[in-house]
Design a protein around this motif. Structure first.
Motif, PDB file in Angstrom:
ATOM      1  N   PHE A  81     -10.657 -12.684   4.528  1.00 43.78           N
ATOM      2  CA  PHE A  81      -9.888 -11.683   3.779  1.00 43.78           C
ATOM      3  C   PHE A  81      -8.724 -12.331   3.017  1.00 43.78           C
ATOM      4  CE2 PHE A  81     -11.807  -9.415   7.381  1.00 43.78           C
ATOM      5  CZ  PHE A  81     -12.593  -8.550   6.660  1.00 43.78           C
ATOM      6  N   ARG A  82      -8.967 -13.544   2.503  1.00 47.50           N
ATOM      7  CA  ARG A  82      -7.857 -14.268   1.866  1.00 47.50           C
ATOM      8  C   ARG A  82      -7.511 -13.698   0.499  1.00 47.50           C
ATOM      9  NH1 ARG A  82     -12.492 -16.661   1.596  1.00 47.50           N
ATOM     10  NH2 ARG A  82     -13.306 -17.673  -0.285  1.00 47.50           N
ATOM     11  N   LYS A  83      -8.452 -12.981  -0.132  1.00 49.36           N
ATOM     12  CA  LYS A  83      -8.204 -12.465  -1.480  1.00 49.36           C
ATOM     13  C   LYS A  83      -7.050 -11.473  -1.509  1.00 49.36           C
ATOM     14  CE  LYS A  83     -12.653 -12.447  -3.861  1.00 49.36           C
ATOM     15  NZ  LYS A  83     -13.738 -11.478  -4.066  1.00 49.36           N
ATOM     16  N   ARG A  84      -6.393 -11.403  -2.668  1.00 49.33           N
ATOM     17  CA  ARG A  84      -5.371 -10.388  -2.839  1.00 49.33           C
ATOM     18  C   ARG A  84      -6.006  -9.000  -2.864  1.00 49.33           C
ATOM     19  NH1 ARG A  84      -0.350 -12.168  -4.529  1.00 49.33           N
ATOM     20  NH2 ARG A  84      -0.366 -14.381  -5.027  1.00 49.33           N
ATOM     21  N   VAL A  85      -5.260  -8.029  -2.352  1.00 53.83           N
ATOM     22  CA  VAL A  85      -5.733  -6.648  -2.400  1.00 53.83           C
ATOM     23  C   VAL A  85      -5.204  -6.020  -3.682  1.00 53.83           C
ATOM     24  CG1 VAL A  85      -5.594  -4.393  -1.303  1.00 53.83           C
ATOM     25  CG2 VAL A  85      -5.766  -6.452   0.098  1.00 53.83           C
ATOM     26  N   THR A  86      -6.093  -5.497  -4.495  1.00 53.82           N
ATOM     27  CA  THR A  86      -5.631  -4.878  -5.736  1.00 53.82           C
ATOM     28  C   THR A  86      -5.532  -3.375  -5.548  1.00 53.82           C
ATOM     29  OG1 THR A  86      -7.917  -4.932  -6.426  1.00 53.82           O
ATOM     30  CG2 THR A  86      -6.462  -6.614  -7.354  1.00 53.82           C
ATOM     31  N   VAL A  87      -4.587  -2.798  -6.244  1.00 55.49           N
ATOM     32  CA  VAL A  87      -4.408  -1.344  -6.189  1.00 55.49           C
ATOM     33  C   VAL A  87      -5.511  -0.715  -7.038  1.00 55.49           C
ATOM     34  CG1 VAL A  87      -2.854   0.559  -6.710  1.00 55.49           C
ATOM     35  CG2 VAL A  87      -1.940  -1.637  -5.947  1.00 55.49           C
ATOM     36  N   THR A  88      -6.335   0.120  -6.412  1.00 54.05           N
ATOM     37  CA  THR A  88      -7.417   0.756  -7.173  1.00 54.05           C
ATOM     38  C   THR A  88      -7.034   2.189  -7.501  1.00 54.05           C
ATOM     39  OG1 THR A  88      -8.418   1.063  -5.021  1.00 54.05           O
ATOM     40  CG2 THR A  88      -9.420  -0.584  -6.448  1.00 54.05           C
ATOM     41  N   ARG A  89      -7.031   2.472  -8.796  1.00 52.95           N
ATOM     42  CA  ARG A  89      -6.618   3.803  -9.220  1.00 52.95           C
ATOM     43  C   ARG A  89      -7.752   4.637  -9.799  1.00 52.95           C
ATOM     44  NH1 ARG A  89      -1.106   4.013  -8.935  1.00 52.95           N
ATOM     45  NH2 ARG A  89      -0.132   1.989  -9.069  1.00 52.95           N
ATOM     46  N   GLU A  90      -8.988   4.134  -9.672  1.00 58.25           N
ATOM     47  CA  GLU A  90     -10.099   4.917 -10.223  1.00 58.25           C
ATOM     48  C   GLU A  90     -10.143   6.275  -9.509  1.00 58.25           C
ATOM     49  OE1 GLU A  90     -13.474   2.321  -8.899  1.00 58.25           O
ATOM     50  OE2 GLU A  90     -11.824   1.916  -7.569  1.00 58.25           O
ATOM     51  N   PRO A  91     -10.457   7.335 -10.264  1.00 61.21           N
ATOM     52  CA  PRO A  91     -10.467   8.659  -9.653  1.00 61.21           C
ATOM     53  C   PRO A  91     -11.558   8.750  -8.589  1.00 61.21           C
ATOM     54  CG  PRO A  91     -11.414   8.718 -11.860  1.00 61.21           C
ATOM     55  CD  PRO A  91     -10.843   7.353 -11.686  1.00 61.21           C
TER      56      PRO A  91
END
Lengths: 464, 333
Positions: free
Chosen positions: B320-330
């Motif tokens: 789980f080393r990847k950055r977590v991106t904020v997902t705003r898709e509806p």
């Protein structure tokens, strides 16, 4: 006294969730393996559906488990001082071997759907499931030592029990039989959960064959699991009864409320006694059965409470060495009764589903009630084995009354007991609410095998 | 080296592991309503700790279990003595764990915001109380000749204890900020990066005051050196955070916490729970320990399995080393 209630409440509560966790871990692993092997959507959908229920249940098992680890020291410091040399080891090993495995690999399983290969991802749930088994073994080894202490000496200089043979602790005859009994019971509980919920959904989804079909196979699997493990529970329970009669004859006598030694001894299914419990007013009895349960022969001698009490006084000095007889008597029967009832229901399910038949609507009621039967049986079993050991906390070595923490006041215990009870009650409401919600929502779609975390609302994904 | 000393060191390592790991997930929990401005951000924050928080908490369970196995008297005195404080910690850990696991099990906003508050408070209380507890352990508490604690909850809430609590609380928040800067992206990452030095400065003041006070009371040369190194590491972490070397900053706060806890344990040794009533009543690595036989078995188990745990937990962080991106898709219907 309050500390006992607190331990009783928190432990029984914790143990409501644990057997389901063990069994569901393997069930979900089984569904996922079926999906991995066949590639059929229905298995993936079942994996997700029951995986979700598994996680809802697992969360409570985890958080209430921390309390279990701490409360020996908090409420039972005298006990902890006396047995720490022996009892602490399996607890620490349980953490190091089992808890790390469970929590780490479950984290990988929940969030790893799109990060790990299918094969490795499947391995994570199996490893987590193995962790639950290891955990059960070590904690039962610790508890079995309280039922039947082995591999120790009491050091006269310090007055503490000291470990002399670790292997004896791990291969305690009590552990070796309690472990399969408990694991079989865990699978029985899970079978009932699976059969009940899948049957309910199968009947609700009658109009949608693509949903009803997977639930039909799950209901069958659950019912078969319940019956097979029910048989194992009975067989191991029977062996356990004989070991218990040898090691804790008082518990067996109390289980039957057998006041006078009998040979051969009969087993009562139902008894109404006088208020002090020492005389029967009315009872339904099966001759020879108790002799068989306790000794394996139909004319074996089973010692009664009065004789055992006299022996205990001769050995340990004056005092009352019998547990609460009505509770021990009835929890023993309710345990067996609830388990048997669950097995009957499973057999009935299979009968009603034979050759592709769909049972009538009334079966819904049984389906809803079924998951609760083994849960009740588990709780009664746990109460029976712990209450039946009283007045001892470690059988023959230490009495429960002397085991509490001297530095903790009654008010403090009362405060935390009320606190835990209210908290646990609220948690149960939330948890059951979530399970009901999820069951009502039905089988999730099998749109893809990836991207669980970006799933539709209400969040069908396993991740956050 | 004596086996009792080995186990004292091992228990110190378990607590260090616990505070370094759960420290940042406490921090993230506390920051949840502060730093996460909307639902997708809060969800992203929780996903940074989602796969690992439970594994982090096991370090506490094992620290508790190891104390029980290796030093039963320490376990008994500590857990019965710090009764109400531990009860509060337990309640906080329970509701927090439930919050993290249950928050996204339902779609409605009210349900989520309620759990968010629970997670924040459930993270704050233990972050504070662990510091209070450890400050009191090191400074000594009233213990009688029977090894029983004779104080109450208020005994623990003395100025030194509270300073200890404030230290862990602030350290964990900074640690959480640095972690979020490392693990998230976009605005969330920016905000965490800006906030880290701002929280870091008061943290440095409080932490230095606490470690100095501790070492004045019971310090040894070694514990002082380690405390000084902790301070250095923290300065390094703050500098790294300011120049956006996020990995180094996180390593810096992790090392700071590790060294600070190590310094406390060094100041404690060879006592495990000094008595403020009479030094003769103090619990030590000798008079609180299990028998050599039990310690030998436990050592064997620890030697075999601890590296294994480290390997697979380390692997989790790698997965789980990847950055977590904020997902705003509806959300889909």
């Amino acid at each position: 006294m309050l500390a006992r209630w607190q331990f009783g409440i928190t432990t029984v509560y914790h143990f409501l969730f644990v057997p389901l966790t063990i069994g569901l871990a393997f069930t979900v692993a089984g569904f996922q393996t079926a999906w991995y092997r066949t590639g059929k959507d229905e298995y993936l959908r079942l994996t997700r559906f029951f995986g979700e229920l598994f996680l809802i249940n697992f969360a409570i098992g985890v958080v209430t488990g921390i309390v279990q680890e701490f409360q020996f020291g908090m409420n039972w410091s005298s006990y902890s001082r006396f047995v720490g040399d022996i009892f602490g080891a399996p607890l620490a090993i349980e953490g190091l071997l089992a808890f790390f495995l469970e929590s780490t690999f479950l984290g990988l399983w929940i969030f790893g759907w799109d990060r790990l290969s299918k094969r490795v991802h499947l391995a994570t749930i199996w490893i987590a499931a193995t962790g639950t088994l290891l955990s059960a073994y070590f904690i039962l080894a610790a508890n079995s030592w309280m039922q039947h202490p082995v591999g120790y000496v009491v050091n006269p200089a310090t007055g503490r029990a000291e470990l002399t043979d670790f292997l004896a602790l791990l291969t305690n005859s009590t552990t070796l039989i309690t472990f399969p009994h408990t694991i079989a019971a865990a699978f029985m509980t899970t079978g009932a959960f699976l059969a009940g919920i899948a049957m309910y959904r199968m009947l609700k989804d009658r109009g949608r064959p693509e949903d009803a079909a997977p639930f039909r196979s799950a209901a069958k699997a659950g019912a078969v699991m319940l019956l097979v493990s029910g048989l194992l529970v009975a067989v191991t329970g029977d062996i356990q009864g004989k070991i218990m009669t040898e090691q804790q004859p008082m518990k067996m006598a109390a289980a039957e409320a057998l006041w006078e030694t009998e040979q051969p001894a009969s087993f009562s299914i139902f008894t109404i006694g006088t208020p002090d419990g020492s005389e029967d007013v009315f009872s339904i009895r099966i001759p020879f059965l108790l002799s068989f349960l306790a000794t394996g022969t139909f004319d074996g001698k089973v010692e009664g409470i009065n004789d055992l009490q006299a022996q205990a006084v001769a050995r340990f000095g004056p005092g009352d060495y019998s547990p609460n007889i009505p509770i021990t008597y009835w929890t023993f029967r309710w345990m067996i009764g609830m388990g048997a009832l669950a097995a009957l229901a499973a057999a009935w399910f299979l009968f009603r589903m034979r050759k592709g038949r769909t049972p009538a609507g009334r079966t819904v009621l049984v389906a809803v009630l079924l998951p609760f039967l083994p849960l009740a049986a588990n709780s009664f079993a746990w109460m029976f084995t712990e209450i039946g050991r009283q007045p001892w906390i470690v059988f023959g070595l230490m009495q429960t009354a002397t085991a509490v923490s001297p530095s903790v006041s009654a008010i403090e215990v009362l405060l935390t007991m009320v606190g835990f009870t209210l908290l646990y009650g609220a948690m149960a409401v939330v948890m059951v609410g979530l399970v009901v919600r999820r069951v009502r929502a039905g089988l999730p779609p099998a749109t893809s095998d990836r991207g669980f975390e970006h799933e539709a609302e209400p969040a069908l994904g396993l991740g956050y | 080296m004596e086996l009792t000393t080995v186990w004292f060191a091992l228990i110190a390592v378990l607590w260090i592991g616990y505070f370094v790991l759960e420290g940042f997930d406490f921090g993230v929990g506390i920051l949840l309503p502060v730093l996460g401005r909307d639902e997708p951000e809060r969800r992203a924050m929780l996903r940074t700790i989602g796969p690992v928080w439970d594994g982090n908490e096991v370090w506490l369970l094992v620290a508790g279990g190891a104390t029980f196995a290796a030093f039963p008297e320490w376990y008994a005195t500590l857990f019965s003595g710090f009764y109400l404080a531990l009860f509060l910690i337990l309640v906080a850990l329970i509701v927090r764990g439930m919050g993290i696991e249950y928050r996204n099990k339902r779609g409605d906003a009210a349900w989520r915001s309620r759990w968010d508050r629970v997670i924040a408070i459930g993270s704050l209380v233990p972050a504070l109380l662990w510091g209070v507890a450890f400050a009191n352990i090191v400074a000594g508490v009233p213990i009688d000749a029977d090894k029983e604690f004779t104080g109450n909850l208020l005994t623990l809430l003395n100025p030194f204890g509270l300073l200890g609590g404030l230290t862990t609380l602030l350290l964990f928040v900074t640690h959480g900020l640095v972690f979020l800067a490392l693990k998230t992206d976009g605005e969330l990452r920016e905000r965490a990066t800006t906030l880290a030095p701002k929280v870091g400065l008061p943290t440095a003041v409080v932490a230095v005051a606490f470690l100095a006070w501790t070492n004045v009371q019971t310090g040894t040369t070694l514990s002082m050196v380690v405390a000084a190194l902790a301070a250095l590491a923290f300065v390094g972490a703050l500098v790294a955070a300011t120049v956006r070397r996020e990995g180094w900053a996180f390593l810096g706060t992790a090392v700071t916490i590790a060294l600070a806890v190590a310094s406390l344990f060094l100041a404690l040794f060879p006592d495990v729970m000094p008595s403020s009533t009479d030094p003769a009543f103090s619990l030590t690595t000798t008079n609180a320990a299990s028998t050599p036989y039990t310690l030998t078995i436990m050592t064997a188990v620890a030697v075999v399995f601890t590296p294994l745990v480290l390997v697979y937990q380390g692997w989790t962080y790698w997965v789980f080393r990847k950055r977590v991106t904020v997902t705003r898709e509806p959300a889909k219907p």
